[in-house]
Scaffold this active site. Structure first.
Site, PDB file in Angstrom:
ATOM      1  N   GLY A   1       0.835  -1.192   0.000  1.00 41.31           N
ATOM      2  CA  GLY A   1       0.000   0.000   0.000  1.00 41.31           C
ATOM      3  C   GLY A   1       0.865   1.236   0.000  1.00 41.31           C
TER       4      GLY A   1
ATOM      5  N   GLY B   1      -0.733   1.572   7.019  1.00 43.23           N
ATOM      6  CA  GLY B   1      -0.777   0.535   8.049  1.00 43.23           C
ATOM      7  C   GLY B   1      -0.070  -0.755   7.674  1.00 43.23           C
TER       8      GLY B   1
ATOM      9  CB  THR C   1       5.078  -1.024   9.486  1.00 43.62           C
ATOM     10  OG1 THR C   1       5.861  -0.732   8.321  1.00 43.62           O
ATOM     11  CG2 THR C   1       5.987  -1.476  10.609  1.00 43.62           C
TER      12      THR C   1
ATOM     13  CD  GLU D   1       9.577   0.736   4.982  1.00 49.12           C
ATOM     14  OE1 GLU D   1       9.330   0.861   3.771  1.00 49.12           O
ATOM     15  OE2 GLU D   1       8.993   1.389   5.864  1.00 49.12           O
TER      16      GLU D   1
ATOM     17  CD  GLN E   1       9.551   0.086   0.331  1.00 46.57           C
ATOM     18  OE1 GLN E   1       8.916  -0.917   0.644  1.00 46.57           O
ATOM     19  NE2 GLN E   1       9.713   1.102   1.168  1.00 46.57           N
TER      20      GLN E   1
ATOM     21  CB  CYS F   1      -7.464  10.989   0.286  1.00 44.91           C
ATOM     22  SG  CYS F   1      -6.997  12.452  -0.677  1.00 44.91           S
TER      23      CYS F   1
ATOM     24  CB  CYS G   1     -11.214  14.155  -0.925  1.00 43.80           C
ATOM     25  SG  CYS G   1     -10.673  12.495  -1.412  1.00 43.80           S
TER      26      CYS G   1
ATOM     27  CB  VAL H   1      15.692   5.462  -2.034  1.00 45.00           C
ATOM     28  CG1 VAL H   1      15.769   5.105  -0.556  1.00 45.00           C
ATOM     29  CG2 VAL H   1      15.414   4.229  -2.875  1.00 45.00           C
TER      30      VAL H   1
ATOM     31  N   GLY I   1      10.955   8.856   4.570  1.00 43.22           N
ATOM     32  CA  GLY I   1      10.190  10.006   5.005  1.00 43.22           C
ATOM     33  C   GLY I   1       9.118   9.695   6.012  1.00 43.22           C
TER      34      GLY I   1
END
EC number: 2.7.1.21
Length: 194
Positions: A21, A26, A28, A94, A96, A150, A153, A170, A173
């Site tokens: 996601g 959420g 982790t 993590e 990725q 979001c 909205c 990378v 953040g």
């Protein structure tokens, strides 16, 4: 047929579970929840994260909600295989940020009877599939896509919008650098920046 402790090892079934996601969705939190349940079930658990992720802790996986679990920071996916001998469950956060070898490592572990639970961003801040995540999603036995809300909205958010002017792919953040947006709000923000 019920399994006894003696034949449990010969009947273990490995699997790969991927939790993906956007930022603040959420991932982790869900990874930690599953790993804590495995520990409650007295399974032998090893948890790994990339050594570059030192945002909240050098040796713990920490969610944005401050839940944590002890982990081992590693520099490469090959280290995961070396450190996972005799383990029932392997958790990886993590994903990725790992090298492409993570895909083969997860397959090897699952083929050996290990339950592998992987969490990671499925897309980077430009809506591009991130690192080895698309490959992990394709080989997973189970995929859980979690959503943030979001901030513009209030609808479900799939995208991580970068708030600061930095084009590096990378960039670790937190809330000051990223915000979750739905497709419509993400597209509006990026249309106005062009």
């Amino acid at each position: 047929m019920l399994f006894s402790e003696e034949n449990y090892e010969t009947h273990k079934r490995g699997r790969i579970e991927v939790i993906c996601g956007s930022m603040f969705s959420g991932k982790t939190e869900e990874l930690i929840r599953r790993l804590k349940r495995a520990k409650i079930a007295r399974q032998k658990v090893e948890i790994f994260k990339p050594s570059i992720d030192i945002r909240y802790s050098e040796e713990e996986i920490v969610s944005h909600d401050s839940n944590s679990i002890q982990s081992t920071p590693v520099d490469s996916s090959a280290s995961i295989l070396l450190l996972s001998s005799g383990v029932d469950v392997v958790g990886i956060d993590e994903a990725q940020f790992f090298d492409q070898g993570i895909v083969d490592i997860c397959n090897q572990l699952a083929d050996q009877g290990t339950r592998v639970i992987v969490a990671g961003l499925d897309m980077d801040f430009k809506k591009v599939p991130f690192g080895p995540m698309p490959y992990l999603l394709s080989i997973a036995d189970e995929v859980t896509k979690v959503h943030a809300i979001c901030v513009e909205c209030g609808h479900l958010a799939n995208y991580s919008h970068r708030l600061i002017d930095n084009d590096k792919r990378v960039l670790l953040g937190e809330k000051g650098e990223y915000q979750p947006l739905c497709r419509t709000c993400y597209n509006k923000k990026h249309a106005s920046q062009e």
